[in-house]
Every structure is written in structure tokens, then in C-alpha cells.
Scaffold this motif. Structure first.
Motif, PDB file in Angstrom:
ATOM      1  N   ASN A 453      43.077  39.034  40.904  1.00  0.00           N
ATOM      2  CA  ASN A 453      41.799  38.914  41.503  1.00  0.00           C
ATOM      3  C   ASN A 453      41.359  40.372  42.116  1.00  0.00           C
ATOM      4  O   ASN A 453      41.417  40.915  43.228  1.00  0.00           O
ATOM      5  CB  ASN A 453      41.949  38.024  42.912  1.00  0.00           C
ATOM      6  N   ILE A 473      36.641  43.457  45.411  1.00  0.00           N
ATOM      7  CA  ILE A 473      37.752  42.849  45.692  1.00  0.00           C
ATOM      8  C   ILE A 473      39.075  43.350  45.004  1.00  0.00           C
ATOM      9  O   ILE A 473      38.946  43.645  43.732  1.00  0.00           O
ATOM     10  CB  ILE A 473      37.720  41.373  45.441  1.00  0.00           C
ATOM     11  N   GLY A 476      42.843  40.657  45.313  1.00  0.00           N
ATOM     12  CA  GLY A 476      43.035  39.759  46.392  1.00  0.00           C
ATOM     13  C   GLY A 476      42.689  40.065  47.719  1.00  0.00           C
ATOM     14  O   GLY A 476      42.417  39.354  48.315  1.00  0.00           O
ATOM     15  N   THR A 477      42.447  41.358  48.084  1.00  0.00           N
ATOM     16  CA  THR A 477      42.075  41.802  49.558  1.00  0.00           C
ATOM     17  C   THR A 477      40.517  41.821  49.305  1.00  0.00           C
ATOM     18  O   THR A 477      39.884  42.415  48.323  1.00  0.00           O
ATOM     19  CB  THR A 477      42.472  43.063  49.887  1.00  0.00           C
ATOM     20  N   ASP A 478      39.784  41.831  50.351  1.00  0.00           N
ATOM     21  CA  ASP A 478      38.618  42.411  50.592  1.00  0.00           C
ATOM     22  C   ASP A 478      38.559  43.856  50.801  1.00  0.00           C
ATOM     23  O   ASP A 478      38.543  44.190  51.973  1.00  0.00           O
ATOM     24  CB  ASP A 478      37.550  41.472  51.670  1.00  0.00           C
TER      25      ASP A 478
HETATM   26  C1  NAG Z   1      40.023  36.619  45.733  1.00  0.00           C
HETATM   27  O1  NAG Z   1      39.842  37.531  46.743  1.00  0.00           O
HETATM   28  C2  NAG Z   1      39.070  37.235  47.821  1.00  0.00           C
HETATM   29  C3  NAG Z   1      39.363  38.104  48.937  1.00  0.00           C
HETATM   30  O2  NAG Z   1      40.378  38.008  49.435  1.00  0.00           O
HETATM   31  C4  NAG Z   1      38.889  35.806  48.087  1.00  0.00           C
HETATM   32  O3  NAG Z   1      38.083  35.660  48.999  1.00  0.00           O
HETATM   33  C5  NAG Z   1      38.973  34.761  46.965  1.00  0.00           C
HETATM   34  O4  NAG Z   1      39.261  33.501  47.161  1.00  0.00           O
HETATM   35  C6  NAG Z   1      39.935  35.313  45.768  1.00  0.00           C
HETATM   36  N1  NAG Z   1      39.314  34.568  44.482  1.00  0.00           N
HETATM   37  C7  NAG Z   1      40.687  34.047  43.767  1.00  0.00           C
HETATM   38  C8  NAG Z   1      40.154  33.335  42.368  1.00  0.00           C
HETATM   39  O5  NAG Z   1      41.807  34.052  44.044  1.00  0.00           O
END
Ligand code: NAG
Ligand code: NAG
Ligand code: NAG
Ligand code: NAG
Ligand code: NAG
Length: 620
Positions: A453, A473, A476-478
């Protein structure tokens, strides 16, 4: 910003980024030639035509029947727009007939000549700017006439005046060499005694000044006058305009090259740029435009030509300005140094002299209120008024030449600049949105099978300069939050933004491309706080220094971005396709444009099949 953060920041990061307040770190965009093609840039022309028609319908303090002008706007590549007005009433043409003003019509450019003199010095590359002028003209130190009661202490210390000081108006010497003296200025002072001037012995006048009809001093006389100059300011202390300085620089050029000034210009500038309508002495009248009434068309400035004697056309000045914009005749590093001011104007916030530029900054023409550099030189001789203007941030320049009323120059230059910048910026912003905006993701996302992600959202900031990274992103982290925190930005992310600043560096791409055209460019990300309106009138709100690239992760910058443009399918339009961040060891692919449409680029399946996204070689 809380104290703890300041302390942390000052330890980790350069102090200016922690304590400074730069709300508009420029430049906002790459120069226009790097964003738009010629056809697109030509869309500026209708706007400029409109402006000039308005000027002609409603001239400010001048009349169109007595004043002619020519104006030309150029990018680094080619003329963008030009316009010519010939006054229906012209002056006396003695050796040939009047013609209409065109791009080849010669005007006197007066003090714009000074920029030719400096340019030739830079091109010749044989004169060390830090040398004292006496290295080249030792006679300046020879004895002088000591007939001033208080004069002794004001003797110019020529051996402390460098070539750079002369070229940047910091020598502290007098304004005039032999070019101006009220005792022989019949127009301004027809009867000195009756007007209250004392009788004078004309032995005090330089011989070349005595005949006011055919003024003009030889090199020897210029040096003699210089020797007798009284000091205005100490060298390099306060700037003040000097014509004499450039006559002296002309002599330096002649001595170093062993050529005449005319020959130096021909070999260094006019020949290489194919400028066929530029002269150091009066051409045939039909080659130029002679305004009605008193004028200096035929005035031979002799050894003061390097200061104000050149005749040229806007067509030739277009070539001249382009050569500076693209640093055709001098190395880019030298051209960049040439763009810089050497001193502030007195009391002025953002004006200063360069060599011999008259530069200022204005925030009046950009839609976001950011300041841009305006690098100019102006010139005036009786009835001839001129300007050249460079806008390095835009990669644009223009010139306006007037024969007639000085108000026409002020009118045209004001309205052209005020129209040109917003119009250019609008075109650039539109194209930036097409080329860069959108969703950037890792290859897996693009392939519809998300493993990581990992994405970026890039937008063109409507309220501020340039490109901003909107969402970021990382695995997976903001990451936007992390990035802001590392820079001590406010928690509330509406109070700051992450801006991509163009570096104007275009590295070769070393990844796998099989002959497809590409453009690679380097950018730096910067965290930029928005100004707090409650603090806007604080003194240190004016304290602003560039200080980028503070965040290094394992030896590489997380603020270094490279963006690679490739031809988009099916149009072949060059658009951003890949981006790399060095510190995060990440490569993104632009998967959707700003409108959310999926993107495909020439030859990309090959890359994917052969290398896969994860193995996409680092580029930059
Ligand atoms: C990707 O990471 C963001 C920030 O942590 C999160 O909000 C989002 O749901 C994630 N998307 C996926 C497809 O995992
Ligand atoms: C310039 O760009 C426009 C817009 O992308 C395109 O339609 C046009 O064909 C291009 N013109 C040239 C000469 O490349
Ligand atoms: C030029 O035009 C102005 C105003 O339009 C007029 O007053 C003036 O008389 C004209 N000058 C000449 C020499 O015709
Ligand atoms: C100059 O242009 C005007 C208006 O277009 C035209 O009437 C005139 O004949 C031209 N004069 C010359 C000398 O070409
Ligand atoms: C992504 O995050 C996961 C979980 O923290 C970690 O195991 C993995 O090494 C990370 N991958 C990359 C390429 O950063």
C-alpha cells in the motif's frame, strides 16, 4: 511551534527551516520551455495583442502620432510575440527614406548597451572580475589636477576598484564621464550666467566636452576624466549609477582583446548570435526609426559607446535575450551567477543592482502573491527609451524600444509584464495539471493486485505555487503525517503543505528505455507552512531563507524526487509516468491522471514484463 520541537529541530535540522518563515519557496514551476511546446506557448499572443491594442487606444501620457515602438517577448527557444507601431509623424531622415518599424528596425538602446559590455567581458573570459581596474588601466593612478579646495580627500582610489565593482555600480565613482555637463548643455541651460550659474573658465572642461554639437570623448579623454573624478562613495560601500564605469570597462575590453569595442562585440556576441541589425555607430537612417523633434539618433558616443551607444532592433535583442535564457554563450553556472544582485537599492525592499542589471522582486503579478525576480536594464537618450527584461523563473524575456515619448516605454513595459506573467502562469498551471497531477502507486497497485500500500497523490496547488504532494502512503502508513512531524509542521495539515520544487536539473535517465523519448527532471520536496494571518505583521515574518533537503534516511534524501516523462498513449503527449524517491528507495508509476483516467505509456509493458516494478532500476 512548541519549544520542545524547536529544540529538536535545531539539533537535527538547519536552523533556518526551524526558525524561518518562507511561505512561497520559489521557483513554482520549471521554465516554460520545459512544460509547453511552441504551439502552446503561442497562446500567449492573443492576450498580449489585446493589451497592446488597449495601450494604443488609450495611451497614458503620450500620443501615438509622435511615438514609435517595438516590443518582443521571447522564450528560450523562439519569439513568442512581437508588435510594432510606427508613428505617422516621424523625424528628419537625411541619408535615406523612412520605413515602417519592424523587428529589424534599429533604435538607440542607450544604457541597455551596458549589458552588452558585461556580456562581452563574461564571454571573453579573460578578465578576472576581482582584479583592480588599474591592472588594465594603470594610468588611472597617475597624477591628477589638484585644483579643488576640498578635493584631495575625495580622490578616487582606483586601485581599490575592481572590475566587478564597476560592472555592478559599486565603484562609488561619479555618474558621468564625459557625457554630461551643464556648462555645455544648451538645451537645459541655454544661458548659464542669466540662470544664476557663476562664470567659469572653460579650461576646467574636458576638451571633448567643449563642442556641444559633436560631443563624445576618446578613450584617452575618458581615462583623463576618470583620473580627475571625485569619489562619491567608498568602493563597494553604497551603490550608485555610473555611466563612466562602463566607458572604462569598454577600454578594459579593448586592451585585453587588442580589438576595438565594435570588433569585440562582433566576435563575441553579434557574430555567434547572427545579430545583423546591431551597430555601434549610426547606420543609414532607413535602418532605424527617427522620432519627430529633438533626438539623439545621430549622436556619436565614441568611447562612451560601451555605456550607451549601441543601436539595435527587437529582433536582434530577442536573439540576445534567448542566448542568456539558455546560457548559449557562457556556461550555465556563470549565467546563473550573472542573474544575481550585488547590492540592495537604498531603502528598497527588493531592488538591487546586478552587473549591470537593475533587478527587483514583485509579488504583484502572480496569482498566489509569490515574489518573482525581474531582471532588467533600461536606457534613455534624447527621444530613445529602452528596456530589456528577463524572467528567469518563467524562462521568458522581453524587450520594448521606443522612439518618441518616454511615457510610451513605461506604459508598454508595465502592461506587457502585468499581462505576460499571469497569462504564462495560467498556461503553465493548466499543463502541469495534465502532466503531473494524479495518483501514483506501486506497480502492484497498477497491476490490480495490491501487495504494498504505497502511493502518492500529486496536485497543482491552485492557491499556492507549484506541485503539492497531497497524500503520501508508504507501506500502509500515512507518511504525510510522519513527514510533517519530522519538519515540525503543525498537526493540522491544512496549515502546511508538501511542495515539489523544481530544481531545473534534468538528469540523464539510466534505466531501460528502448529509444523512447523521455524527459527526466529532479525535484526537491519541502514542507511549507501557511502564514498565520495574526502574525503577518511581525518583523521576523520577513526572515526567509531557502533551506531544503533536511531529511536523510540511510544516506539518501527522502526529499529528492525524480520525475520521468514518457509519451502517453495514444496521443504521444509527454507526461509524467514514473517517479523515484531516493531515501525511501521507492519507484512509483503514475496510474491515473488528475481526472482519474487510467494512464498508459509507450513501451511500458516491456518494462513491466522484463523488470517488474520492484526491480525498476533506480533512476536519476
Ligand atoms: C493504505 O494505507 C492507508 C494509510 O494507512 C490506509 O488508510 C488505507 O486503508 C490503506 N489501503 C489499503 C488498500 O490497504
Ligand atoms: C504541442 O502540445 C499540444 C498539446 O499537447 C499538442 O496537441 C500539439 O500537437 C503539440 N505540438 C507540437 C508541435 O508538438
Ligand atoms: C498628436 O495627437 C495629439 C492628440 O491626439 C494632438 O493633440 C497633437 O496635435 C498631434 N500632434 C501632431 C504633431 O499632429
Ligand atoms: C507603413 O505602413 C502603413 C500602414 O500599414 C502603410 O500605409 C505605409 O505605406 C507603410 N509605409 C512604408 C514606407 O512601407
Ligand atoms: C512493509 O511493512 C511490513 C510490515 O511492517 C514490513 O514487514 C515490510 O518489510 C515493509 N516492506 C517494505 C518494502 O518496506
Amino acid at each position: 511551534m512548541i519549544l520542545q520541537q524547536v529544540l529538536l529541530s535545531s539539533l537535527l535540522f538547519p536552523i533556518a527551516s526551524a526558525l524561518g518563515a518562507c511561505y512561497h519557496p520559489g521557483p513554482a514551476f520549471p521554465p516554460i520551455d520545459h512544460i509547453l511546446n511552441k504551439t502552446q506557448i503561442s497562446r500567449l499572443a492573443p492576450k498580449l495583442n489585446e493589451v497592446v491594442q488597449k495601450v494604443l487606444r488609450n495611451p497614458e501620457d503620450w500620443t501615438t502620432n509622435l511615438t514609435s515602438f517595438a516590443v518582443l517577448v521571447t522564450s528560450g527557444e523562439d519569439t513568442v510575440w512581437d508588435y510594432y507601431h510606427t508613428a505617422p509623424i516621424l523625424g528628419d531622415y537625411t541619408d535615406s527614406k523612412a520605413t515602417n518599424v519592424t523587428e529589424n528596425t534599429a533604435f538607440r538602446i542607450a544604457s541597455c548597451s551596458k549589458s552588452f559590455t558585461v556580456y562581452a567581458i563574461l564571454i571573453e573570459n579573460r578578465i578576472n572580475l576581482e582584479d583592480p581596474v588599474t591592472k588594465y588601466i594603470p594610468e588611472l593612478l597617475e597624477g591628477r589636477d589638484e585644483d579643488f579646495i576640498f578635493g584631495k580627500s575625495l580622490q578616487v582610489a582606483w586601485d581599490q576598484i575592481t572590475i566587478r565593482a564597476l560592472a555592478s555600480q559599486l565603484a562609488g565613482i561619479s555618474r558621468h564621464g564625459g557625457m554630461s555637463d551643464l556648462a555645455v548643455s544648451a538645451d537645459e541651460v541655454p544661458d548659464p550666467i542669466a540662470m544664476g550659474f557663476p562664470p567659469v573658465d572653460d579650461a576646467a572642461l574636458a576638451p571633448c566636452m567643449k563642442n556641444s554639437k559633436d560631443r563624445g570623448c576618446s578613450s584617452e579623454e575618458v581615462v583623463e576624466l576618470a583620473r580627475d573624478q571625485t569619489l562619491i562613495f567608498a568602493p563597494n560601500d553604497q551603490s550608485t549609477y555610473s555611466n563612466a564605469a562602463f566607458s572604462i570597462l569598454g577600454i578594459v575590453l579593448e586592451r585585453v582583446t587588442g580589438k576595438t569595442y565594435d570588433q569585440v562585440l562582433r566576435s563575441s556576441i553579434l557574430g555567434p548570435l547572427d545579430m545583423k541589425h546591431t551597430y555601434t555607430t549610426k547606420p543609414k537612417d532607413s535602418k532605424g526609426v527617427i522620432p519627430y523633434g529633438p533626438n539623439d539618433w545621430a549622436q556619436n558616443l565614441k568611447a562612451d559607446t560601451p555605456s550607451g551607444g549601441i543601436y539595435t532592433s527587437v529582433g536582434d535583442l530577442g536573439k540576445y535575450l534567448r542566448s542568456i535564457l539558455i546560457s548559449k554563450l557562457i556556461p550555465q553556472a556563470k549565467r546563473n551567477a550573472w542573474y544575481k544582485p550585488h547590492s540592495y537599492g537604498p531603502g528598497a525592499k527588493g531592488s538591487g543592482y546586478g552587473m549591470p542589471w537593475e533587478m527587483f522582486r514583485t509579488s504583484k503579478v502572480t496569482p498566489d502573491g509569490r515574489a518573482i525576480d525581474v531582471i532588467t536594464k533600461g536606457g534613455a537618450l534624447t527621444a530613445y527609451y529602452s528596456t530589456i527584461v528577463l524572467l528567469p523563473e518563467f524562462g521568458l524575456a522581453f524587450t520594448a524600444l521606443v522612439a518618441g515619448n518616454p511615457s510610451a516605454l513605461m506604459d508598454v513595459r508595465e502592461k506587457v509584464l502585468a499581462a505576460l506573467v499571469p497569462a504564462a502562469e495560467q498556461l503553465i498551471r493548466e499543463e502541469m495539471r495534465i502532466v503531473f497531477a494524479g495518483l501514483w502507486a506501486s506497480a502492484s497497485h497498477w497491476n490490480g493486485d495490491p501487495i504494498l500500500n504505497w502511493s502518492l497523490k500529486i496536485e497543482v496547488d491552485e492557491a499556492g505555487p507549484g506541485l503539492i504532494v497531497k497524500d503520501w502512503i508508504s507501506n500502509g502508513t500515512d507518511f504525510m503525517k510522519i513527514y510533517g512531524k519530522l519538519h515540525g509542521m503543525p498537526e493540522d495539515n491544512s496549515k502546511w503543505s508538501a511542495r515539489l520544487l523544481p530544481t531545473r536539473i534534468y538528469p540523464e535517465f539510466t534505466g531501460p528505455l528502448r529509444g523512447e523519448p523521455y524527459q527526466n527532471s529532479a525535484w526537491r520536496l519541502a514542507a511549507v507552512e501557511k502564514q498565520d494571518p495574526d502574525k503577518a505583521d511581525r518583523v521576523f515574518e520577513d526572515y526567509c531563507f531557502a533551506d531544503v533537503d533536511g531529511l536523510i534516511y540511510s544516506g539518501l534524501s527522502i526529499e529528492e524526487f525524480f520525475i520521468l516523462k514518457l509519451p502517453r498513449e495514444p496521443t504521444g503527449h509527454m507526461e509524467a509516468a514514473w517517479a523515484k524517491n531516493s531515501g525511501l528507495r521507492t519507484v512509483w508509476r503514475r496510474v491515473e491522471d488528475g481526472e482519474g483516467r487510467r494512464l498508459k505509456f509507450h513501451g511500458e509493458e516491456d518494462h513491466y514484463e522484463r523488470y517488474g516494478m520492484a526491480q525498476m532500476p533506480m533512476f536519476g
